[in-house]
Design an enzyme around this catalytic site. Structure first.
Site, PDB file in Angstrom:
ATOM      1  N   ASN A   6       0.870  -1.181   0.000  1.00  0.00           N
ATOM      2  CA  ASN A   6       0.000   0.000   0.000  1.00  0.00           C
ATOM      3  C   ASN A   6       0.905   1.229   0.000  1.00  0.00           C
ATOM      4  O   ASN A   6       1.542   1.521   1.010  1.00  0.00           O
ATOM      5  CB  ASN A   6      -0.894  -0.041   1.264  1.00  0.00           C
ATOM      6  N   GLU A  94      -6.905   4.422   8.100  1.00  0.00           N
ATOM      7  CA  GLU A  94      -6.674   5.849   7.853  1.00  0.00           C
ATOM      8  C   GLU A  94      -7.894   6.498   7.210  1.00  0.00           C
ATOM      9  O   GLU A  94      -8.203   7.662   7.463  1.00  0.00           O
ATOM     10  CB  GLU A  94      -5.404   6.022   6.996  1.00  0.00           C
TER      11      GLU A  94
HETATM   12  P1  PGA Z   1       2.756   0.137   7.612  1.00  0.00           P
HETATM   13  O1  PGA Z   1       1.312   0.308   6.978  1.00  0.00           O
HETATM   14  O2  PGA Z   1       3.336  -1.137   7.024  1.00  0.00           O
HETATM   15  O3  PGA Z   1       3.518   1.344   7.187  1.00  0.00           O
HETATM   16  O4  PGA Z   1       2.589   0.017   9.085  1.00  0.00           O
HETATM   17  C1  PGA Z   1       0.455  -0.804   6.775  1.00  0.00           C
HETATM   18  C2  PGA Z   1      -0.849  -0.362   6.214  1.00  0.00           C
HETATM   19  O5  PGA Z   1      -1.303   0.746   6.520  1.00  0.00           O
HETATM   20  O6  PGA Z   1      -1.473  -1.103   5.444  1.00  0.00           O
END
Ligand code: PGA
Length: 259
Positions: A6, A94
């Site tokens: 992502n 988020e």
């Molecule tokens: P991160 O994000 O690996 O930076 O913790 C994971 C995500 O939000 O899917």
């Protein structure tokens, strides 16, 4: 085994092309795991050009549930399918306005404010359009401290899975406190919650065609311990997916374990 990246709000078109090209160059062309990268909408064309003819598939980070209309700023499933997108993340914490760590006041944190009902609409619209939704669920630090992990996840699952489906989907267990914090969930605990999710999703009467993956501070160091656990069928990677060497290492681990 699904290894998904992502990219969040990173990469201009030029950067997306370079990043996707470098990932393509450094992975085996015939590995056993499925690999997906999810660039920002505007960088999708560049990423699509870079991954053309490779094993790397494309996903989007969100979508709107209507097919077209007066929805300023939104993007439909058909627009994503045109780029060759196969997957779409829905309900990322988020976008739900649930952050692990942030200095912003609460009224600003919820700027996208996606509710379970909104996520459910996106989930079924993605399925209906032929995309494979990656449904993100997970508890905040406070909810974990209150021993509400299962309850929170059950509610999130019930909302999205209520319509039932025979089509393939993915559920990502993403504990909010682990996202972007470096505070990865212990593999045994990730395994336990992923197993809970599998049972809960089956009870919801959905198809057998789903995978449960873990996301939250996954990197090349901790990926093996997570992926080796029985109920962890892949990883959703944020920050580490922006580093081509590191992401390629995670893919190689996935390929080895998936064999
Ligand atoms: P991160 O994000 O690996 O930076 O913790 C994971 C995500 O939000 O899917």
């Amino acid at each position: 085994m699904l290894i998904a990246g992502n990219w969040k709000m990173h990469t201009t078109s030029a950067e997306a092309f370079t990043l996707a090209s470098r990932i393509c160059e450094s992975v085996h062309s015939d590995g056993a795991s499925e690999v997906v990268v999810c660039p920002p909408f505007v960088s999708m064309r560049a990423a699509a050009d870079a991954v053309a003819g490779s094993r790397i598939m494309l996903g989007a980070q969100t979508m709107f549930w209507e097919t077209q209309g007066a929805f300023t700023g939104e993007v439909s499933a058909d627009m994503l399918l045109e780029f060759g997108c196969r997957f779409c993340i829905v309900g990322h914490s988020e976008r739900r306005g649930r952050f692990g760590k942030s200095d912003l006041p609460a009224n600003l944190l919820a700027y996208f404010s996606e509710t379970d009902a909104v996520v459910a609409r996106k989930f079924s619209a993605a399925l209906g359009a032929g995309l494979i939704p990656i449904l993100c669920v997970g508890e905040t630090e406070k909810e974990r401290a209150e021993h509400r992990t299962e309850q929170v996840i059950q509610t999130q699952l019930n909302a999205a899975l209520c319509a039932g489906t025979d089509a393939r989907f993915v559920i990502a267990y993403e504990p909010v406190w682990a996202i972007g914090t470096g505070d990865v969930c212990e593999p045994d605990e990730a395994d336990r919650v992923c197993a809970f999710i599998r049972t809960a999703a089956k009870k919801a009467g959905t198809s057998e065609q789903f995978q449960v993956v873990y996301g939250g501070s996954v990197n090349a160091e901790n990926a093996r311990a997570l992926l080796e656990r029985e109920s962890v069928e892949g990883v959703l990677v944020g920050g580490a997916s922006l580093k081509p060497d590191e992401f390629s290492k995670i893919i190689a681990i996935g390929d080895e374990i998936a064999k």
